[in-house]
Design an enzyme around this catalytic site. Structure first.
Site, mmCIF file in Angstrom:
data_model
loop_
_atom_site.group_PDB
_atom_site.id
_atom_site.type_symbol
_atom_site.label_atom_id
_atom_site.label_comp_id
_atom_site.label_asym_id
_atom_site.label_seq_id
_atom_site.Cartn_x
_atom_site.Cartn_y
_atom_site.Cartn_z
ATOM 1 N N TYR B 135 40.584 -14.821 -9.513
ATOM 2 C CA TYR B 135 40.244 -15.057 -10.915
ATOM 3 C C TYR B 135 40.994 -14.039 -11.758
ATOM 4 O O TYR B 135 40.601 -12.869 -11.812
ATOM 5 C CB TYR B 135 38.729 -14.899 -11.057
ATOM 6 C CG TYR B 135 38.137 -15.226 -12.403
ATOM 7 C CD1 TYR B 135 37.706 -16.522 -12.683
ATOM 8 C CD2 TYR B 135 37.950 -14.257 -13.367
ATOM 9 C CE1 TYR B 135 37.121 -16.833 -13.900
ATOM 10 C CE2 TYR B 135 37.372 -14.559 -14.597
ATOM 11 C CZ TYR B 135 36.956 -15.860 -14.860
ATOM 12 O OH TYR B 135 36.369 -16.166 -16.063
ATOM 13 N N THR B 138 41.519 -10.197 -16.591
ATOM 14 C CA THR B 138 41.845 -8.927 -17.244
ATOM 15 C C THR B 138 43.324 -8.546 -17.082
ATOM 16 O O THR B 138 43.969 -8.909 -16.110
ATOM 17 C CB THR B 138 40.999 -7.781 -16.678
ATOM 18 O OG1 THR B 138 41.109 -7.798 -15.253
ATOM 19 C CG2 THR B 138 39.550 -7.931 -17.052
ATOM 20 N N SER B 144 37.613 -5.966 -22.000
ATOM 21 C CA SER B 144 36.460 -6.591 -22.642
ATOM 22 C C SER B 144 36.859 -7.688 -23.635
ATOM 23 O O SER B 144 36.183 -8.697 -23.762
ATOM 24 C CB SER B 144 35.655 -5.525 -23.397
ATOM 25 O OG SER B 144 35.156 -4.575 -22.494
ATOM 26 N N ARG B 310 12.213 14.317 6.253
ATOM 27 C CA ARG B 310 12.623 15.658 5.867
ATOM 28 C C ARG B 310 11.416 16.513 5.522
ATOM 29 O O ARG B 310 10.544 16.116 4.758
ATOM 30 C CB ARG B 310 13.540 15.573 4.649
ATOM 31 C CG ARG B 310 14.092 16.909 4.158
ATOM 32 C CD ARG B 310 15.140 17.437 5.065
ATOM 33 N NE ARG B 310 15.826 18.607 4.533
ATOM 34 C CZ ARG B 310 16.759 19.278 5.213
ATOM 35 N NH1 ARG B 310 17.098 18.888 6.433
ATOM 36 N NH2 ARG B 310 17.349 20.330 4.691
ATOM 37 N N GLY B 386 21.194 17.882 0.596
ATOM 38 C CA GLY B 386 22.564 18.060 1.047
ATOM 39 C C GLY B 386 23.062 16.925 1.933
ATOM 40 O O GLY B 386 24.182 16.442 1.760
ATOM 41 N N GLU B 409 32.687 -7.377 -15.583
ATOM 42 C CA GLU B 409 31.981 -8.552 -16.112
ATOM 43 C C GLU B 409 31.227 -8.231 -17.391
ATOM 44 O O GLU B 409 30.083 -8.639 -17.576
ATOM 45 C CB GLU B 409 31.025 -9.107 -15.055
ATOM 46 C CG GLU B 409 31.701 -9.634 -13.814
ATOM 47 C CD GLU B 409 32.755 -10.684 -14.146
ATOM 48 O OE1 GLU B 409 32.481 -11.517 -15.003
ATOM 49 O OE2 GLU B 409 33.849 -10.618 -13.566
#
Lengths: 649, 649
Positions: B135, B138, B144, B310, B386, B409
């Site tokens: 497609y 752009t 946009s 944890r 972490g 989009e």
């Protein structure tokens, strides 16, 4: 820098002396000069190119970093650079490496926690890189809670040695940078055990690898912990895993500036102030605050320049489209970040000279600046639209490198809770008449701050440092006092603290934001030369403060510090301040004085020549080595040429 | 799933029927069954392993994806899977690929914009993958603003063809997935030009590559645009660049369901409703909202399980430490995200059945859900401390894959401004007595909503759907009306809209949040079987709403919808709701029914056996292939063995 400057028009619109602003940003003319020289030295040397980091596999990537580090060291020696120059050069090489830990953690740990004799023995070796060290604190099962570390260092009376041991899987050292494949030595944190009795967690210098063949010494299992966030990012560093099977070290290798173990196995505390233990930590957090403004300014520089290049909408009939930096939505997201970059720069500068409440301050500001910066880098990426998602924009990499900052060296929430504890203690001592000092001095005026009312009646009334400061002080004081009152309702204060911790964190944030705002205003009281320089900083300071006011509106209104109407006036003023920044935006990011090499972003190029360079860069991807991709014959051609019979599709 | 379940105790504490919740989450028993079967099929097949994605270089990575796609297709054919099953299978393979664009954009574009004859010609080829399409909308300089595209399609009367051309560098097609190396065809968007006159932007089916040797056809320049965010992430897709040099296609290859060009070059508009043009866009945005809840739930699943595994702090003397999920700070960050995952699931389900104001709704919800989800994935990573930074946690990759969603989009800010425009129009029509319908129906009660007062007097009063809904409606209505009043002060409405756009966006967000809250409450009015299932959803619904109230406190208080006291009561209630979720947290994420393969996270493993597996995984990194790393001889040994003479250090 380039022949054609696509942003020249933007630069011509600036209303201040950008060269003078560079000095303000750098901190002094001397610092500017050294930075500028080192940045150019790195940028002009092809060995330091970094645009290929994204496409390298792990091994190539890592080897490439070793090569750069060795070369940087060679240049440092050849050019007889000073320590300051060498450190700047490493910074501009801009590739995380084992040397960051060697210079940034191993050396400072010995400096801070070693006795004079220990420093005399180990520092010269480290300075000359005859040994390479890392900082082995965190374990697989243990991070924030240092007192929960499991590695043991047991004193052996007979041999006068410590036996370093990893009793469980979760006690494996995990994360230390430089540990996995490179370091020959480490400062290892372990529980000191003498005659079956524990004496807290201390640092020990342990040799890990042979200086002859680099093989791990007996009893040591060591390796890399694997890939981390991002393409190149911190994957250039060998964060490591390390296990000890009863490894023996001489007693003298315990870092014993604070606590000494005698030949007889007695613990003797020195009269060195206990706080010195935290020296390394506080030092490292100061560096982190300074780094935050660097990372943030870098992202803002990219997003600001590209926002001036990028055009979208706004024209009918094929005319020139509007620069996206002219959209108010773009400005309202971008300019507060620009203001934050300067705000963090000044608060970081001030932090170096801090003496009182240094622990709470560094903890709080580390938390505030790293959280904002990590989010801001990602916001800058979004402000660059789709192209921000390209590796070539530099922003994904910057984000991936920066992402651990809110977690490492003290998880940000844990740190904010420490600040909150400090604030609650300060509030609880108010009735005793003990005057708070340092950054909580404003609490001494709590009585006034709890009832004062803001007098703003028109938007311009906000353009007054004492008005803004009082509102921020009132908000911080009221939030702290309200939390303290809620805490007092709990029979068990610790339970109350745990229960209310989410809102205590908010009070801590309010306090830290006040510090940043007040240090920015203090900076403005200094003599700042250069046409228009101080005016620009004033605008940024108000943007920083009023944007926080808008984002945390609930705090300010719910505590009755300002009215809804006053908030709305502040927002009107904010809009007009954005218009004032607009013509100066490009020059304000030019003042960071970043080379294109350091920025590492096609979108943020100094000359704004974005599209042709993006197009050029695309063809360098390995996928474009051949027109028909590897895999076509095996996987795509059969798909296209198949004869489907029994499918249901 | 595993012999030892480290989270069994957590699961035993759940107060609801998790199997029934799985059905609610899936949407229906049928959907659950298909999903479950396809997920297991993929998870049990070693070809679909994905744990090595982070260490592969670009070319290997890409080829590996082609292999998986070809294999998935082979299995789809062999097992005679239905379209629904095939689509689920592709989803669980969980590797972005060119097929996503083929099935998700190329096929729907032809379906939506092609005439019946065009569909009959092209769809069978596409369904059988005898052609592969993408497609191409752009361009390098245009995202946009679709009307700003530069590519031209000029009608040639003589040959009855369109000439597709890229007149400038910025007109190069840029970003389309699948374009770079694989697609044989594309739907190309270009400005239709007939006899020098422009007729808007339309789609054209253009063949790009030879079906014999895959080489680009004459006049076509095509390639990959290079690395993107993350290690593996979307780098498995060949997002491409494409330039046309006067490429000719037959007139019949313009998609002409809406506008037809005759042999004579006349434009004839069909009587098909114009909105159909937006059909593909609306369809794609619905999919994006559904995907948001999937991505969010996945991150939440990982963070919730690991938060239960944890442990950190909370014990003196070496006892067992506290599970981090028991900390209120952790709960106040994690549980609202868990609630959001469910909220987005239900609003996405509802969106499928939407008929009125569908355009504004999909735009607004696309914006809201993708922004929240992208931030939430990163927040979940931080909630994992972490270890969340390790590739093996799955979260960096999930984030890097998801990161473009707020931009693609329809940039989220651009979309929110469209919603704001719709809201302003609705407000402006109120005086005319025209009753708003659909999601703005509440505006019909504006008179009441502008003056109503919330009656909450104790925390429990908030546990009332009509109380919560009215507060959300009042906030949304008041924000819209206030903005409309401010707009009316501007002489030029467009200038006013531009100037006020940052606060207009806030009004649009308030409206979208109201939609999500109201759809969640509507869901709760349905018959939901299973012990405790509805109760859990009720708790999550209030958490979703009250957390928004807390985060956007300024809106609610400044508009006078609630008092500071009522806000504080809502926050008290929120705290107690977190305690209610706590024992059910693990079961609530189990209800997503994700396999370990799909989650792709050691931290989020179903059995909670995190540490041994992290340890095991570390050794698989290529850096651990040898004990002494490649590069040691060249770069490290010389450093360690050097004799420094002339350095200043």
């Amino acid at each position: 820098m380039e022949a054609v400057d696509h942003l020249a028009e933007e630069r011509n619109r600036a209303e201040f002396d950008v060269e003078e602003m560079k000095i303000v940003w750098a901190g002094s003319r001397k610092e500017f000069e050294v930075s500028d020289r080192m940045a150019r030295l790195v940028a002009s040397d092809p060995v330091f190119r970094k645009d290929n980091r994204g496409i390298l596999g792990r091994k190539e990537l890592f080897k490439n970093t070793l090569r750069k580090v060795a070369y940087a060291w060679k240049r440092i020696i050849e050019l007889r650079l000073s320590e300051e120059e060498a450190s700047k050069l490493r910074f501009f090489v801009d590739e995380p490496a084992f040397t960051d830990l060697h210079w940034g953690m191993f050396v400072p740990a010995i400096k801070g926690q070693g006795t004079d004799e220990q420093q005399q023995k180990w520092l010269p070796l480290a300075y000359k890189m005859q040994i390479i060290g890392c900082y082995a604190q965190t374990e697989l099962g243990h991070g924030s809670n240092v007192q929960g570390l499991e590695t043991t260092a047991t004193f052996d009376h007979e041999t006068d040695e410590f036996v370093i041991h990893s009793p469980t899987l979760t006690s494996s050292k995990w994360w230390p940078g430089g540990l996995g494949k490179i370091s020959t030595h480490a400062v290892v944190y372990a529980r000191l055990v003498i005659d079956g009795k524990e004496h807290g967690v201390h640092g020990f210098i342990v040799q890990l690898r042979s200086l002859d063949d680099h093989l791990p010494l007996p009893g040591i299992t060591v390796g890399d912990i694997g890939m981390k966030f991002g393409n190149g990012a911190n994957n250039t560093v060998d964060n490591g895993v390390l296990r000890f099977d009863h490894v023996r070290i001489p007693r003298e290798q315990m870092l014993q500036r604070v606590l000494q173990v005698t030949r007889e196995g007695k613990c003797v505390e020195s009269n060195v102030p206990r706080q010195l233990i935290y020296g390394t930590m506080v030092y490292v957090r100061q560096i982190i605050v300074a780094d935050a403004s660097r990372a943030l300014s870098r992202a803002v520089c990219i997003a600001t320049r590209y926002s001036a290049v990028r055009r979208q909408f706004g024209s009918q009939d094929g005319g020139v489209e509007t620069q996206v930096i002219d959209y108010k939505t773009q400005q309202s997201r971008l300019f507060p970040l620009l203001a934050s970059a300067y705000a963090f720069r000044f608060v970081g500068e001030w932090l170096k000279w801090l003496y009182t409440d240094v622990h709470a301050c560094t903890a709080g500001l580390k938390s505030l600046t790293t959280s904002v910066t990590a989010d801001a880098i990602e916001e800058c990426r979004k402000l660059c639209g789709g192209h921000g998602y390209l590796f070539a924009s530099g922003l994904p990499e910057l984000f991936a490198v920066y992402a651990p900052a809110p977690t490492f060296e003290g998880d940000n929430i844990v740190l904010l809770l420490q600040v909150a504890r400090f604030l609650m203690k300060t509030v609880s001592q108010l009735p005793s008449g003990k005057k708070p000092v340092g950054t909580t001095a404003y609490m001494g005026r709590a009585e006034h701050l709890l009832q004062c009312r803001c007098n703003v009646q028109k938007a311009e009334d906000w353009l007054n440092p004492s008005v803004v400061l009082e509102v921020f002080e009132a908000r911080a004081a009221r939030m702290s006092v309200a939390r303290a009152q809620n805490l007092s309702k709990f029979a068990n204060p610790e339970e109350g603290f745990a229960e209310l911790s989410p809102v205590l964190v908010e009070a801590a944030v309010a306090h830290c934001q006040l510090i940043v705002v007040s240090k920015f205003f203090e900076k403005l009281q200094q003599d700042i030369p250069g046409k228009g320089v101080k005016q620009q900083l004033q605008v940024l300071c108000y943007i920083y403060a009023l944007n926080i006011l808008h984002k945390h509106l609930g705090d300010f209104i719910a505590t009755g510090c300002i009215s809804a109407k006053q908030a709305s006036l502040a927002n009107d003023l904010l809009r007009s301040l954005y218009s004032k920044v607009r013509p100066n935006a490009i020059a304000l990011v030019d003042a960071f004085n970043y080379t294109d090499h350091f920025l590492g972003s096609i979108l943020g190029r100094y000359d704004g020549n974005v599209y042709p360079k993006l197009y050029e860069e695309a063809w360098k991807d390995p996928l474009n080595d051949s027109v028909v991709p590897d895999g076509y014959q095996e996987y795509i051609r059969p798909l296209l040429k198949q004869q489907l019979r029994n499918a249901r599709l």
